[in-house]
Motif scaffolding. Structure first.
Motif, short mmCIF file in Angstrom:
data_model
loop_
_atom_site.label_atom_id
_atom_site.label_comp_id
_atom_site.label_asym_id
_atom_site.label_seq_id
_atom_site.Cartn_x
_atom_site.Cartn_y
_atom_site.Cartn_z
N ALA A 170 0.84 -1.21 0.00
CA ALA A 170 0.00 0.00 0.00
C ALA A 170 0.87 1.25 0.00
O ALA A 170 0.57 2.23 -0.71
CB ALA A 170 -0.92 -0.01 1.21
N ALA A 171 1.96 1.24 0.76
CA ALA A 171 2.85 2.39 0.80
C ALA A 171 3.53 2.59 -0.55
O ALA A 171 3.72 3.72 -1.02
CB ALA A 171 3.89 2.23 1.90
N LYS A 187 0.98 4.04 -2.96
CA LYS A 187 0.78 5.47 -2.65
C LYS A 187 1.98 6.29 -3.13
O LYS A 187 1.82 7.38 -3.67
CB LYS A 187 0.58 5.63 -1.14
CG LYS A 187 0.25 7.03 -0.73
CD LYS A 187 -1.09 7.44 -1.28
CE LYS A 187 -1.46 8.83 -0.77
NZ LYS A 187 -2.66 9.32 -1.39
N GLN A 239 1.73 6.68 -6.87
CA GLN A 239 0.70 7.67 -7.20
C GLN A 239 1.20 9.08 -6.93
O GLN A 239 0.98 9.99 -7.73
CB GLN A 239 -0.59 7.38 -6.42
CG GLN A 239 -1.73 8.28 -6.80
CD GLN A 239 -2.09 8.18 -8.28
OE1 GLN A 239 -2.18 7.10 -8.82
NE2 GLN A 239 -2.27 9.30 -8.94
N ARG A 240 1.88 9.28 -5.81
CA ARG A 240 2.41 10.59 -5.45
C ARG A 240 3.45 11.04 -6.48
O ARG A 240 3.45 12.20 -6.91
CB ARG A 240 3.02 10.55 -4.05
CG ARG A 240 3.27 11.92 -3.46
CD ARG A 240 3.76 11.86 -2.02
NE ARG A 240 2.84 11.13 -1.15
CZ ARG A 240 3.16 10.03 -0.47
NH1 ARG A 240 4.38 9.54 -0.53
NH2 ARG A 240 2.28 9.43 0.30
N ASP A 284 1.64 12.04 -9.65
CA ASP A 284 0.98 13.33 -9.48
C ASP A 284 1.98 14.48 -9.57
O ASP A 284 1.71 15.51 -10.18
CB ASP A 284 0.24 13.39 -8.14
CG ASP A 284 -0.98 12.48 -8.09
OD1 ASP A 284 -1.44 12.05 -9.18
OD2 ASP A 284 -1.46 12.18 -6.97
#
Length: 193
Positions: free
Chosen positions: A151-152, A155, A158-159, A162
């Motif tokens: 999950a980390a 994330k 995704q970061r 972005d």
């Protein structure tokens, strides 16, 4: 545009038998779809000549539909050999009028500059994630590489995406003065993973 009607007859002007009519009409519909830019009247004339030939040899034809497709394809190839393409030279201005402005393509140098700018403005962690993504690694492999949970890692990916999107769109101004923006090409249009 009105649909072109086929006049399917044998060599004596009598109506073609039903199996010939069905086979030739099917081949004609296929030819209209496949050869969209060809005049339908020419296609109809070729299909009608196939029907005449089929009526002459109907007793020797086992599969009329297959025969009609093959014969019409042969007629089309003969027609294209007899009517070669005419090329017309046009300039870039003429193309712009016909198709609209062309999209500029990015050179290798411009792409390298863009990616070096993106890498310079990313954090060390995001740069590392970008390098792993360039190697086609997924969240599972990135989690193993950083010794973090799945999950980390997801994330973090995704970061990083972005942040790269913000840099590309020009909405990320960290490190720049308020009125100063780093020059970069704005004609790029590509997907980030």
């Amino acid at each position: 545009m009105a649909a072109t009607l086929l006049h399917l007859v044998d060599e004596h002007g009598a109506p073609a038998p039903s199996q010939v009519r069905v086979a030739v009409e099917s081949a004609y519909r296929w030819a209209i779809r496949e050869y969209r830019h060809m005049d339908q009247a020419v296609l109809a004339g070729l299909a009608e000549s196939v029907a005449v030939g089929m009526c002459r040899h109907l007793d020797q034809i086992v599969f009329p539909r297959r025969y009609a497709f093959a014969a019409l394809t042969g007629k089309l190839q003969e027609w294209y050999r007899a009517h070669p393409v005419v090329e017309i030279a046009v300039g870039p201005d003429d193309l712009d009028r016909v198709k609209g402005p062309r999209r500029k393509t990015a050179s290798v140098t411009e792409m390298n500059l863009l990616f070096s700018e993106i890498k310079a403005r990313l954090s060390e962690r995001d740069r590392q994630i970008l390098v792993l993504l360039e190697q086609d690694l997924g969240a599972k492999e990135i989690a193993q590489a950083f010794n973090i949970s799945y999950a980390a890692a997801a994330k973090g990916i995704q970061r990083a995406r972005d942040r790269m999107a913000a840099i590309l769109s020009g909405t990320d101004n960290e490190g720049n003065e308020k009125d100063e923006k780093m020059p970069r090409p704005r004609t790029f249009n590509f997907k980030i993973w």
